[in-house]
Design an enzyme around this catalytic site. Sequence first.
Site, PDB file in Angstrom:
ATOM      1  N   ASP A 201       0.834  -1.202   0.000  1.00 24.52           N
ATOM      2  CA  ASP A 201       0.000   0.000   0.000  1.00 24.52           C
ATOM      3  C   ASP A 201       0.868   1.250   0.000  1.00 24.52           C
ATOM      4  O   ASP A 201       1.154   1.833   1.043  1.00 24.52           O
ATOM      5  CB  ASP A 201      -0.934  -0.003   1.212  1.00 24.52           C
ATOM      6  CG  ASP A 201      -1.920   1.158   1.174  1.00 24.52           C
ATOM      7  OD1 ASP A 201      -2.038   1.794   0.109  1.00 24.52           O
ATOM      8  OD2 ASP A 201      -2.569   1.422   2.199  1.00 24.52           O
ATOM      9  N   CYS A 415      -0.528 -17.392   6.103  1.00 24.16           N
ATOM     10  CA  CYS A 415       0.158 -17.989   4.955  1.00 24.16           C
ATOM     11  C   CYS A 415      -0.823 -18.708   4.032  1.00 24.16           C
ATOM     12  O   CYS A 415      -0.610 -18.784   2.822  1.00 24.16           O
ATOM     13  CB  CYS A 415       1.222 -18.976   5.423  1.00 24.16           C
ATOM     14  SG  CYS A 415       2.417 -18.258   6.565  1.00 24.16           S
TER      15      CYS A 415
END
Length: 447
Positions: A201, A415
């Site tokens: 971001d 994950c």
Amino acid sequence: MAKPELVRHDAFYMKELNDMIDIKRDYDFWQTRRYLTIDKKIVSFCDYAFLFDLKAKILLLQYHGQLEMQEAIRNAFMHNFQTMMGARVETVNPLLMLHVHRNTIVKDTIAQLDKYKDDDFKKPLQVYFHNEEGLDAGGIRKEFFLLLTKEILNPQYGMFTVYEETGTIWFNDFYDEEVEPMYKLIGTLCALAVYNITIIDLPFPLVLYKKLLNKIKIDLDDMKSLSPTIHHSLKSLLHYKEDDLETTLCYAFDIEREFYGERRRIELKTGGSSIMVNQKNKQEFIDLYIDYVFNKSCEKQFQAFASGFRRVINSKPLELFYPDELMSFVIGNTNYDWNEFQKKTEYKGEYHANHPVIQWFWQVFHKLVENEKKKFLLFLTGSDRVPVFGWSQTLPMTIQRSHTDDIHLPVSHTCFNILDLPSYSSKEILKTKLLEAIQHNQGFNLV
């Protein structure tokens, strides 16, 4: 006469190519044919990259990255084998390893990256947080990028100007050599995220990617992505037709900028403060204004950023991208289709779509405010953004039962996007525990 409208580059996409040809094989041929004696009439579709849509270009960039990673790992193992045979002194790690403390993440990252050679950045990135047991299969890496980005963009460093209207940032005008490593780090960080297929971001406007790819000219319209107000003012100046422009608008060839609360006026040309803008020179003023904001004011800052980016990615597939395509790939998108998110979700064990706890979960989830939903996404995946092609590009969420009491909190395995959801006794308790989990989301440990 009206200026002809340019045809957008995506009008030439041939999405059928993704199914008609083996893009990876075509790329291999494109890369190796200069070493081969072949009929020059045999062409590669990579010669006509404007036909590839974004999906195909991302596939090529990722494929190229995989090839480089494989080569880097192979070279490391060969080096270590020679070390075992006594031909070399030191072994090398086949991974790009970073060991960082959360409270000194910027300092630790800069110090460690400076020790690596450019070839090391071709290796798969693996991150470890100090005194945390989590194994990095992707989730820790995502949080690393998130935390590091947040810290680097902290106003205390004074590296960027935040444009409140748009939420975008741009390089601060006033260059300080002491923070040059930080600009280089951000460029490296951006490229490592791309190279390791991780959304990051960074709220830069499209113009950053124009500069990075050096493909499309920067113009007045780019100002809209920073400040619609300034863009509107310059547009109004351009369209003002009266002869009293000089006395009515009172613009001079200078620009006011702020640095740590101090206002300064910068001349756009020699003697600019005493040169008034009029009908004859207003286009020159606008051109100089745009050039100053996007080029001259940040020349060294951007060079440091670009050098950091290019030390990781400087490959042929990058040349295939247009600026808006690369931007979408780097930062993902914020088009959150939460209903689609629910449809893609899978369940394990005794949980299923009609299980009471699962129904409570979705009832609670859909009533959360948007920011809380994004926090849940961060809790689940390690990122609060969606890949450029939406949920179909990422692992679906899998919900499985963990406990049968009202004590434990939900636990995420970032994950693999797995949510361990206890079988709570009521919807109210589920809501309380879920909100508690997402509000205190930081840190990785083996569970």
